[in-house]
Design a protein around this motif. Structure first.
Motif: not given
Length: 305
Positions: A2, A4-5, A7-8, A24, A28, A42, A46
């Motif tokens: 995913q 969001k993963e 991004k983490n 960030d 992006y 996101l 999400p």
């Protein structure tokens, strides 16, 4: 995986090097550049999942960011004023302080709005007392072409020239001029060559330069992302002759800057008084120094007597 993963992972891998807000921004910028996804994706998706081939460029960029390579070199693009420019290892990354230098020139030479009498003209008219011939601007040490291209964009009635010693830099600048649809004459010369001769009819109303000005002794103050990746020939000067480019350009300007023409420089904040003093020994007057957005003496203007 995913999005969001991913991004983490960016935050986990880069958290000890960069602040959260900058990570960030990196993330992006990467998803916009490589995946054409907007920053708000996101928020509305999400659970968005990436294909393996979509993940790959993101993780390659992450590896380079961990080495502190500038994001502009990773993506190959940088922004300057309202322009998008290509950049690579041959050119410096354009900086906000240089935008201020360009804006100073634009403020000094505002473009007139066409009157009814000028309604049929296709080009804007530059508001300048030097209107008895074509208005010419020369950018010395053009690099990516950021200064020259911005001036050509905002002063469409001017004839803009750009000079650099590096063929690699000129190649980048030519592509940027084409990409931003401006006509610039590029010159491959070394401004430090005391025998430099241009065409006899080339006399400029404005000469502008952001030359190398960082002394070797200041290297310890330079961030790794600059020192390890940006071209040293465009950054550093000898400790024993830090004004070598300013002296060469003022000598050049005595021959190729018109009477009442203006010379603009970006300068070393630690050598403001020394740089200003140089002009008092030359054929210049009305010498003005300005601070940048950070309060450091960064720009200088002088009028040809």
């Amino acid at each position: 995986m995913q999005l969001k993963e991913v991004k983490n992972i960016f935050h986990k891998e880069l958290g000890e090097i960069y602040p959260k807000e900058e990570i960030d921004s990196f993330f992006y910028s990467c998803i916009e550049h490589y995946l054409n996804l907007q920053r708000f994706v996101l928020a509305i998706q999400p659970g968005l999942t990436l294909l393996k081939e979509e993940e790959q460029p993101l993780f390659e960029a992450l590896s380079e960011l961990k080495m502190e390579k500038p994001i502009q070199y990773i993506l190959g693009t940088a922004h300057f004023m309202d322009l998008e420019l290509q950049v690579n290892k041959n050119v410096l990354i354009p900086r906000p302080e240089t935008e201020e230098l360009v804006q100073w020139i634009l403020d000094d030479f505002p473009v007139k709005k066409p009157s009814k009498k000028d309604a049929g003209r296709s080009r804007s008219v530059i508001s300048t007392p030097l209107n008895d011939r074509s208005f010419k601007i020369l950018d010395i040490g053009t690099g990516s072409g950021c200064i020259a291209i911005a001036l050509a964009k905002h002063l469409p009635g001017a004839k803009v020239y750009a000079l650099d010693v590096s063929e690699g830099a000129l190649s980048v600048a030519r592509k940027n001029a084409e990409m931003n649809e401006v006509d610039i004459t590029f010159l491959h010369h070394n401004i430090l060559n005391p025998g430099l001769e241009l065409e006899s009819e080339l006399v400029f109303d404005v000469i502008v330069s952001n030359p190398p000005y960082v002394r070797e002794l200041e290297k310890s103050q330079i961030h790794k992302n600059v020192k390890d990746f940006e071209p040293h020939t465009a950054l550093f000067v000898p400790n024993n002759d830090p004004l070598v480019f300013y002296r060469a350009i003022t000598d050049f300007a005595e021959k190729y800057l018109s009477k009442k023409g203006k010379l603009y420089f970006e300068i070393n904040q630690y050598l403001g008084d020394e740089t200003k003093a140089l002009f008092h020994t030359q054929h210049f007057s009305e010498i003005e120094m300005r601070n940048d957005i950070f309060g450091n003496p960064r720009m200088l203007k002088a009028d040809r007597k």
